[in-house]
Design a protein around this motif. Structure first.
Motif, PDB file in Angstrom:
ATOM      1  N   THR A 100       0.833  -1.203   0.000  1.00  0.00           N
ATOM      2  CA  THR A 100       0.000   0.000   0.000  1.00  0.00           C
ATOM      3  C   THR A 100       0.871   1.258   0.000  1.00  0.00           C
ATOM      4  OG1 THR A 100      -1.721  -1.188   1.197  1.00  0.00           O
ATOM      5  CG2 THR A 100      -1.850   1.218   1.212  1.00  0.00           C
ATOM      6  N   GLN A 104       1.252   4.137  -2.803  1.00  0.00           N
ATOM      7  CA  GLN A 104       1.094   5.547  -2.435  1.00  0.00           C
ATOM      8  C   GLN A 104       2.335   6.360  -2.776  1.00  0.00           C
ATOM      9  OE1 GLN A 104      -0.356   5.182   1.761  1.00  0.00           O
ATOM     10  NE2 GLN A 104      -1.794   6.732   1.014  1.00  0.00           N
ATOM     11  N   THR A 105       3.460   5.729  -2.951  1.00  0.00           N
ATOM     12  CA  THR A 105       4.668   6.419  -3.384  1.00  0.00           C
ATOM     13  C   THR A 105       4.723   6.515  -4.899  1.00  0.00           C
ATOM     14  OG1 THR A 105       5.830   5.627  -1.432  1.00  0.00           O
ATOM     15  CG2 THR A 105       7.189   6.404  -3.252  1.00  0.00           C
ATOM     16  N   LEU A 107       2.162   6.676  -6.948  1.00  0.00           N
ATOM     17  CA  LEU A 107       1.161   7.633  -7.454  1.00  0.00           C
ATOM     18  C   LEU A 107       1.693   9.063  -7.557  1.00  0.00           C
ATOM     19  CD1 LEU A 107      -2.125   6.368  -5.808  1.00  0.00           C
ATOM     20  CD2 LEU A 107      -1.549   6.413  -8.225  1.00  0.00           C
ATOM     21  N   PRO A 108       2.310   9.622  -6.508  1.00  0.00           N
ATOM     22  CA  PRO A 108       2.826  10.986  -6.693  1.00  0.00           C
ATOM     23  C   PRO A 108       3.965  11.047  -7.702  1.00  0.00           C
ATOM     24  CG  PRO A 108       3.350  10.198  -4.491  1.00  0.00           C
ATOM     25  CD  PRO A 108       2.436   9.189  -5.119  1.00  0.00           C
ATOM     26  N   PHE A 143      -4.454  13.502  -8.092  1.00  0.00           N
ATOM     27  CA  PHE A 143      -3.643  12.740  -7.150  1.00  0.00           C
ATOM     28  C   PHE A 143      -4.326  12.469  -5.807  1.00  0.00           C
ATOM     29  CE2 PHE A 143      -0.646  13.266  -3.547  1.00  0.00           C
ATOM     30  CZ  PHE A 143      -0.208  11.958  -3.513  1.00  0.00           C
ATOM     31  N   PRO A 144      -4.883  13.449  -5.092  1.00  0.00           N
ATOM     32  CA  PRO A 144      -5.482  13.139  -3.782  1.00  0.00           C
ATOM     33  C   PRO A 144      -6.638  12.137  -3.867  1.00  0.00           C
ATOM     34  CG  PRO A 144      -5.189  15.497  -4.016  1.00  0.00           C
ATOM     35  CD  PRO A 144      -4.912  14.891  -5.355  1.00  0.00           C
ATOM     36  N   ASP A 147      -5.257   8.646  -4.708  1.00  0.00           N
ATOM     37  CA  ASP A 147      -4.553   8.135  -3.531  1.00  0.00           C
ATOM     38  C   ASP A 147      -5.538   7.558  -2.518  1.00  0.00           C
ATOM     39  OD1 ASP A 147      -2.133   7.727  -2.057  1.00  0.00           O
ATOM     40  OD2 ASP A 147      -2.728   9.400  -0.770  1.00  0.00           O
ATOM     41  N   ALA A 148      -6.632   8.268  -2.268  1.00  0.00           N
ATOM     42  CA  ALA A 148      -7.635   7.778  -1.323  1.00  0.00           C
ATOM     43  C   ALA A 148      -8.304   6.501  -1.835  1.00  0.00           C
ATOM     44  CB  ALA A 148      -8.686   8.856  -1.074  1.00  0.00           C
ATOM     45  N   VAL A 150      -7.034   4.241  -3.827  1.00  0.00           N
ATOM     46  CA  VAL A 150      -6.080   3.136  -3.721  1.00  0.00           C
ATOM     47  C   VAL A 150      -6.003   2.616  -2.291  1.00  0.00           C
ATOM     48  CG1 VAL A 150      -3.611   2.609  -3.825  1.00  0.00           C
ATOM     49  CG2 VAL A 150      -4.721   3.729  -5.730  1.00  0.00           C
ATOM     50  N   VAL A 151      -5.973   3.508  -1.320  1.00  0.00           N
ATOM     51  CA  VAL A 151      -5.912   3.083   0.082  1.00  0.00           C
ATOM     52  C   VAL A 151      -7.149   2.265   0.439  1.00  0.00           C
ATOM     53  CG1 VAL A 151      -5.924   3.888   2.468  1.00  0.00           C
ATOM     54  CG2 VAL A 151      -4.379   4.926   0.825  1.00  0.00           C
TER      55      VAL A 151
END
Length: 188
Positions: A100, A104-105, A107-108, A143-144, A147-148, A150-151
């Motif tokens: 995870t 999250q790394t 993605l940015p 991105f935000p 990211d959410a 994916v989590v």
């Protein structure tokens, strides 16, 4: 901030600013006269060292962040795999959390670092951006949310929490619908 303020230009009457202002007006039909930071690498067909050094700093920061994150991820994966002191269940949880965090790394890197690296570096190399400059804001804005998502998709507890919110709404609606049907068809 200091690199931008001290390393780049952007005076109102400078040729790079005038070109940038004209292009912005052409693209967006808005005349913005101030607040440009221009990296004029090839001023009057001569190489300008100061913006090139600023670009080198920007690119070093971006590549340094990506490198550090990648090395730390690989080292963590190695130590999780070879650790003797943790149980299989704990190893599984650590691996899942690491996946995870790796996503999250990534993605940015894909939505922020690579677009900015490209729009900063391509003009220096005299390579057209092929619309990446226009897409950069959209990529950064997504991105935000991505990211959410994916989590929620990768973390079981969050996914279960999300699923638990929807069946209760569906159950309420079904119960309500059944009671309406029962009362509508009951003998009077």
């Amino acid at each position: 901030y200091c690199l931008c303020i001290f390393g780049l230009t952007g005076g109102i009457d400078e040729p790079g600013t005038i070109i940038t202002r004209t292009e912005y007006n052409r693209r967006y039909n808005r005349n913005v006269t101030d607040s440009y930071l221009v990296a004029d690498h090839w001023k009057d067909d001569e190489f300008n060292l100061r913006p090139a050094l600023v670009l080198l700093c920007f690119d070093s920061i971006i590549l340094g962040c990506i490198t550090i994150a990648s090395v730390l991820c690989l080292l963590t994966a190695y130590h999780i795999r070879h650790s003797q002191a943790i149980s299989e269940r704990s190893r599984y949880l650590h691996r899942k959390l690491l996946i995870t965090l790796a996503v999250q790394t990534i993605l940015p890197v894909m939505l922020v670092y690579i677009p900015y690296f490209s729009i900063l570096t391509l003009p220096f190399l005299n390579i057209p951006d092929y619309g990446l400059t226009a897409a950069c804001t959209s990529l950064n804005s997504t991105f935000p949310a991505v990211d959410a998502i994916v989590v929620v998709l990768l973390m079981t507890d969050y996914r279960r929490g999300l699923y638990s919110m929807f069946p209760s709404c569906v159950r309420k609606n079904r119960t309500h619908s059944m009671s309406e049907m029962t009362s509508a068809h009951s003998p009077k």
